[in-house]
Scaffold this motif. Structure first.
Motif, mmCIF file in Angstrom:
data_model
loop_
_atom_site.group_PDB
_atom_site.id
_atom_site.type_symbol
_atom_site.label_atom_id
_atom_site.label_comp_id
_atom_site.label_asym_id
_atom_site.label_seq_id
_atom_site.Cartn_x
_atom_site.Cartn_y
_atom_site.Cartn_z
ATOM 1 N N PHE A 1 -0.113 3.783 -8.309
ATOM 2 C CA PHE A 1 -0.136 3.607 -6.856
ATOM 3 C C PHE A 1 1.232 3.177 -6.344
ATOM 4 C CE2 PHE A 1 -4.931 2.850 -7.065
ATOM 5 C CZ PHE A 1 -5.242 4.030 -6.406
ATOM 6 N N SER A 2 1.914 2.336 -7.101
ATOM 7 C CA SER A 2 3.248 1.878 -6.703
ATOM 8 C C SER A 2 4.237 3.032 -6.681
ATOM 9 C CB SER A 2 3.733 0.782 -7.663
ATOM 10 O OG SER A 2 5.054 0.391 -7.358
ATOM 11 N N ASP A 3 4.151 3.900 -7.668
ATOM 12 C CA ASP A 3 5.097 5.019 -7.773
ATOM 13 C C ASP A 3 4.811 6.128 -6.769
ATOM 14 O OD1 ASP A 3 6.430 3.780 -9.852
ATOM 15 O OD2 ASP A 3 5.379 4.886 -11.436
ATOM 16 N N HIS A 4 3.535 6.382 -6.491
ATOM 17 C CA HIS A 4 3.165 7.551 -5.691
ATOM 18 C C HIS A 4 2.527 7.215 -4.344
ATOM 19 C CE1 HIS A 4 3.949 10.222 -9.117
ATOM 20 N NE2 HIS A 4 3.358 9.307 -9.872
ATOM 21 N N CYS B 1 6.368 -4.567 -9.096
ATOM 22 C CA CYS B 1 5.638 -3.310 -8.930
ATOM 23 C C CYS B 1 4.551 -3.480 -7.863
ATOM 24 C CB CYS B 1 5.035 -2.891 -10.265
ATOM 25 S SG CYS B 1 4.012 -1.401 -10.220
ATOM 26 N N PHE B 2 3.830 -4.581 -7.930
ATOM 27 C CA PHE B 2 2.764 -4.841 -6.965
ATOM 28 C C PHE B 2 3.339 -5.066 -5.570
ATOM 29 C CE2 PHE B 2 -0.165 -7.873 -4.852
ATOM 30 C CZ PHE B 2 -1.289 -7.063 -4.788
ATOM 31 N N GLN B 3 4.467 -5.781 -5.469
ATOM 32 C CA GLN B 3 5.089 -6.022 -4.171
ATOM 33 C C GLN B 3 5.481 -4.701 -3.515
ATOM 34 O OE1 GLN B 3 5.192 -9.021 -2.866
ATOM 35 N NE2 GLN B 3 4.470 -10.051 -4.718
ATOM 36 N N LYS B 4 5.978 -3.783 -4.317
ATOM 37 C CA LYS B 4 6.345 -2.460 -3.813
ATOM 38 C C LYS B 4 5.117 -1.724 -3.294
ATOM 39 C CE LYS B 4 8.325 1.908 -5.499
ATOM 40 N NZ LYS B 4 8.850 2.612 -6.705
ATOM 41 N N LEU B 5 4.029 -1.812 -4.032
ATOM 42 C CA LEU B 5 2.777 -1.153 -3.638
ATOM 43 C C LEU B 5 2.285 -1.687 -2.289
ATOM 44 C CD1 LEU B 5 -0.287 -0.671 -5.991
ATOM 45 C CD2 LEU B 5 -0.583 -1.588 -3.707
ATOM 46 N N ILE B 6 2.245 -3.008 -2.164
ATOM 47 C CA ILE B 6 1.767 -3.635 -0.935
ATOM 48 C C ILE B 6 2.639 -3.247 0.249
ATOM 49 C CG2 ILE B 6 1.537 -5.850 0.264
ATOM 50 C CD1 ILE B 6 -0.762 -5.267 -1.564
ATOM 51 N N TYR B 7 3.956 -3.328 0.068
ATOM 52 C CA TYR B 7 4.867 -3.017 1.167
ATOM 53 C C TYR B 7 4.683 -1.578 1.632
ATOM 54 C CZ TYR B 7 9.196 -2.399 3.775
ATOM 55 O OH TYR B 7 10.110 -2.127 4.761
ATOM 56 N N HIS B 8 4.541 -0.666 0.681
ATOM 57 C CA HIS B 8 4.388 0.751 1.023
ATOM 58 C C HIS B 8 3.150 0.972 1.881
ATOM 59 C CE1 HIS B 8 3.100 4.944 0.411
ATOM 60 N NE2 HIS B 8 4.385 5.216 0.354
ATOM 61 N N GLU B 9 2.033 0.374 1.487
ATOM 62 C CA GLU B 9 0.787 0.611 2.218
ATOM 63 C C GLU B 9 0.758 -0.099 3.562
ATOM 64 O OE1 GLU B 9 -1.349 2.909 1.441
ATOM 65 O OE2 GLU B 9 -0.066 3.315 -0.281
ATOM 66 N N MET B 10 1.333 -1.293 3.642
ATOM 67 C CA MET B 10 1.297 -2.046 4.894
ATOM 68 C C MET B 10 2.245 -1.474 5.939
ATOM 69 S SD MET B 10 -1.020 -4.436 4.925
ATOM 70 C CE MET B 10 -1.992 -3.045 4.301
ATOM 71 N N THR B 11 3.267 -0.745 5.521
ATOM 72 C CA THR B 11 4.180 -0.143 6.490
ATOM 73 C C THR B 11 3.701 1.215 6.986
ATOM 74 O OG1 THR B 11 5.514 0.722 4.642
ATOM 75 C CG2 THR B 11 6.239 -1.345 5.670
ATOM 76 N N MET B 12 2.581 1.696 6.432
ATOM 77 C CA MET B 12 2.023 2.960 6.899
ATOM 78 C C MET B 12 1.403 2.823 8.291
ATOM 79 S SD MET B 12 2.527 5.354 4.618
ATOM 80 C CE MET B 12 1.244 6.600 4.823
ATOM 81 N N ASN B 13 0.965 1.613 8.627
ATOM 82 C CA ASN B 13 0.381 1.318 9.943
ATOM 83 C C ASN B 13 -0.792 2.229 10.308
ATOM 84 O OD1 ASN B 13 2.124 -0.824 10.677
ATOM 85 N ND2 ASN B 13 3.721 0.637 11.231
ATOM 86 N N ARG B 14 -1.579 2.595 9.325
ATOM 87 C CA ARG B 14 -2.714 3.461 9.636
ATOM 88 C C ARG B 14 -3.946 2.614 9.932
ATOM 89 N NH1 ARG B 14 -2.715 6.667 3.932
ATOM 90 N NH2 ARG B 14 -2.365 4.886 2.581
ATOM 91 N N ARG B 15 -4.749 3.115 10.831
ATOM 92 C CA ARG B 15 -5.984 2.437 11.213
ATOM 93 C C ARG B 15 -7.136 3.090 10.464
ATOM 94 N NH1 ARG B 15 -4.942 -2.160 13.008
ATOM 95 N NH2 ARG B 15 -7.051 -2.203 13.884
ATOM 96 N N SER B 16 -7.644 2.416 9.467
ATOM 97 C CA SER B 16 -8.744 2.946 8.684
ATOM 98 C C SER B 16 -9.496 1.789 8.055
ATOM 99 C CB SER B 16 -8.224 3.888 7.588
ATOM 100 O OG SER B 16 -7.469 3.154 6.629
#
Length: 209
Positions: A20-23, A101-116
């Motif tokens: 998840f972190s990589d992709h 690795c986990f910090q990268k994963l979290i940052y990636h998903e939280m910056t997507m700003n998607r409402r779901s």
């Protein structure tokens, strides 16, 4: 659950965290994760149900372990609120380095700003630790140890925002600091103690009467 099953679940979660972190969530697939973990799809689906369930399990595992530490610190009557803040800074700085690795994963998903529903679930999990930290600050305000005009939201944003900028913008911050922020040894030996010292001194000036 017996030890073999727990070990297998942890192994799947370790692999899933890296994938998840990589992709990213969208780029990763359960088939990709099951292949790298060396397990069949039936086992992965049995444990986690879906890609969303697996993703939430990855995040929940990390967040819940840190929350347990925060709850213990918050409830320790032998420590002052300032000592609790210092302890939090120490633990959080360790997490940044050991869970990059986990910090990268979290940052990636939280910056997507998607409402779901998935994004809402991730936010709710992350807010557990945010709220535990804010409680430590608020308790210090309430008992008079900290200044009355403290902005607890901005203190929290300062802690998390500094980490996000340094760790998740490596090209900028490597140029700023003059060393490779993506080098694990440099993170451990140079950035971690610097982060601890800076945050401790900064919050000491802002919080304490």
């Amino acid at each position: 659950m017996d030890k073999d099953k727990i070990d297998k679940k942890d192994h799947i979660l370790d692999v899933a965290e890296r994938v998840f972190s990589d992709h990213g969530f969208d780029g990763a697939s359960t088939r990709m994760i099951s292949g790298e973990a060396g397990v069949n799809m039936a086992m992965l689906n049995y444990y986690f149900g879906s890609k969303e369930g697996l993703f939430l399990a990855v995040i929940g595992r990390k967040i819940s372990s840190f929350k347990d530490l925060l709850v213990t610190i918050s409830g320790d009557n032998t420590m002052t609120q300032w000592q609790k803040v210092v302890k939090y800074i120490d633990l959080y700085s360790e997490k940044i380095v050991s869970n990059n690795c986990f910090q990268k994963l979290i940052y990636h998903e939280m910056t997507m700003n998607r409402r779901s529903e998935l994004a809402d679930s991730v936010r709710e999990i992350l807010m557990q630790n945010v709220n535990e930290f804010r409680k430590i600050i608020q308790d210090g305000i309430d008992n008079g140890e900290f200044k009355k005009d403290i902005d607890t939201h901005m203190v929290t944003a300062t802690i998390y925002g500094t980490k996000n900028y340094v760790v998740n913008m490596p090209l900028m911050t490597s140029a700023l600091f003059g060393y490779d922020i993506q080098d694990d040894k440099i993170l451990e030996e140079q950035f971690k103690p610097r982060m601890k010292s800076y945050m401790t001194n900064l919050l000491k000036c802002y919080l304490l009467n």
